[in-house]
Design an enzyme around this catalytic site. Sequence first.
Site, PDB file in Angstrom:
ATOM      1  N   GLY A  23       0.815  -1.216   0.000  1.00  0.00           N
ATOM      2  CA  GLY A  23       0.000   0.000   0.000  1.00  0.00           C
ATOM      3  C   GLY A  23       0.842   1.257   0.000  1.00  0.00           C
ATOM      4  CB  CYS A  24       3.785   2.241   2.024  1.00  0.00           C
ATOM      5  SG  CYS A  24       2.950   2.026   3.618  1.00  0.00           S
ATOM      6  CB  THR A  25       5.070   0.409  -2.920  1.00  0.00           C
ATOM      7  OG1 THR A  25       5.991  -0.066  -1.935  1.00  0.00           O
ATOM      8  CG2 THR A  25       5.794   0.548  -4.254  1.00  0.00           C
TER       9      THR A  25
END
Length: 155
Positions: free
Chosen positions: A45-47
């Site tokens: 998700g952060c990527t």
Amino acid sequence: MTDLAIGDKAPDFTLPRNGGGEINLASLQGKAVVLYFYPKDDTSGCTVQALDFSAMGADFEAANSVVIGISPDSVKSHDKFAAKHALTVMLASDEEKTVLETYGVWKEKSMYGKKYMGVERTTYLIAPDGKIAKIWSKVKPAGHAQIVLEAIRAL
């Protein structure tokens, strides 16, 4: 931990950032500032979120805004994350978690019945006058950068 609300003055901070140097919120007055708090470098998700903000960097710049991702990861971790994915978004390191706590995003979470402390994915939009214009809590990463950009254009 303070409960920040729309219209409040955004708490100032200075944090080390990827690529060396520091980022200071007060120095960005006059621009819209997007602070997006995320749990961990190089997770799915952060990527997605970092890639979207990076891909739209020119749009944010054209809207007189700056995007800063903040997580408890180290600067070294941010540098590796940015290099691996060719990120252009600025990443600030809050290993002490002081800014995370000030902005109320360091929270108790639970996964598979286990409780732990972590970052609740949250985005703050700070208007050019330094006041909080919008807060998104429990953000879903896909498509979020576009939503934030539209909010900046509506300021």
